[in-house]
Design a protein around this motif. Structure first.
Motif, PDB file in Angstrom:
ATOM      1  N   ILE A 250      22.032   9.543  20.369  1.00 41.47           N
ATOM      2  CA  ILE A 250      21.346  10.827  20.520  1.00 41.47           C
ATOM      3  C   ILE A 250      22.118  11.921  19.789  1.00 41.47           C
ATOM      4  CG2 ILE A 250      20.664  12.628  22.167  1.00 41.47           C
ATOM      5  CD1 ILE A 250      20.090  10.323  24.179  1.00 41.47           C
TER       6      ILE A 250
ATOM      7  N   ASP B 271      21.720  11.658  16.087  1.00 38.62           N
ATOM      8  CA  ASP B 271      20.396  12.092  15.650  1.00 38.62           C
ATOM      9  C   ASP B 271      20.320  13.624  15.615  1.00 38.62           C
ATOM     10  OD1 ASP B 271      17.525  11.405  14.989  1.00 38.62           O
ATOM     11  OD2 ASP B 271      17.243  12.702  16.750  1.00 38.62           O
TER      12      ASP B 271
ATOM     13  N   TYR C  27      13.784  11.163  23.675  1.00 39.85           N
ATOM     14  CA  TYR C  27      14.488   9.912  23.355  1.00 39.85           C
ATOM     15  C   TYR C  27      14.259   8.948  24.506  1.00 39.85           C
ATOM     16  CZ  TYR C  27      17.051  12.904  20.085  1.00 39.85           C
ATOM     17  OH  TYR C  27      17.384  13.777  19.093  1.00 39.85           O
TER      18      TYR C  27
ATOM     19  N   LEU D 174      18.287   5.187  24.592  1.00 42.95           N
ATOM     20  CA  LEU D 174      19.328   5.281  23.573  1.00 42.95           C
ATOM     21  C   LEU D 174      20.664   5.593  24.240  1.00 42.95           C
ATOM     22  CD1 LEU D 174      17.600   7.337  20.729  1.00 42.95           C
ATOM     23  CD2 LEU D 174      17.940   4.877  20.843  1.00 42.95           C
TER      24      LEU D 174
END
Length: 194
Positions: free
Chosen positions: A32, A35, A24, A27
């Motif tokens: 995170i 996700d 990532y 972010l």
């Protein structure tokens, strides 16, 4: 017939069989975590529940995550639990308002059985007549006559239902709660909308 204990785990496939290997960049923590939860939900037995809004709003820079998805979520300093097929992410001082603003009392009048005890993990454990309305991470008020030093508000850390469900055999259904009083928080829990 021999007696068998059966243990059920909610959303076991999504919790125990997901692995993450992803990078990532720039972010926020919440993005995170959401996700990771989305990836854990790919098997269809798990959906997103409540994700705390009190995560860091700073962007992370570049982050690479490799390993068991559930274990990685725990590294964000939050309580992770699955209830009714939903994965929830809360801060330790946050509780869900599953019963609205009404905080249930646990007392002899409401079905408390025996005397609360303090287990080796530091949780207060109570047995009560079966109550399917009390959920993990909810707030309850304990009112014990025999152990009044335990009286106060607690965050429910685990709920276990056990007993006999049979039309041919009598038995009692019991709910066991493991509860935490917040330690140094001194009953300073924050109620999160569900």
């Amino acid at each position: 017939f021999p007696s068998h204990d059966t243990e059920c785990v909610s959303s076991a496939v999504g919790v125990y069989n997901t692995f993450i290997n992803k990078s990532y960049d720039n972010l926020k923590q919440k993005e995170i975590i959401e996700d990771i939860i989305q990836q854990m939900s790919q098997y269809g037995d798990l959906t997103k529940g409540v994700v705390t809004s009190s995560l860091s709003t700073e962007t992370t820079g570049a982050v690479s995550l490799v390993g068991d998805s559930y274990r990685i979520l725990t590294q964000y300093g939050v309580d992770i639990f699955v209830d009714a097929g939903k994965i929830n992410v809360l801060q330790v001082n946050e509780v869900l308002n599953g019963l609205g603003l009404q905080i249930p009392n646990i007392s002899a009048d409401s079905g408390l059985i025996g005397t609360p005890i303090l287990n080796n993990d530091g949780y207060v454990v109570v047995n009560m007549i079966f109550d399917p309305t009390i959920k993990v991470a909810s707030l309850v008020n304990l009112e014990s006559v025999t152990a009044s030093y335990f009286n106060g508000y607690y965050k429910v850390m685990s709920v276990e239902h056990k007993g006999v469900l049979s039309s041919s055999k009598e038995g009692m259904l019991i709910t066991t709660l493991k509860m935490w009083n917040g330690g140094s928080l001194v009953n300073n829990f924050k109620i999160v909308a569900q």
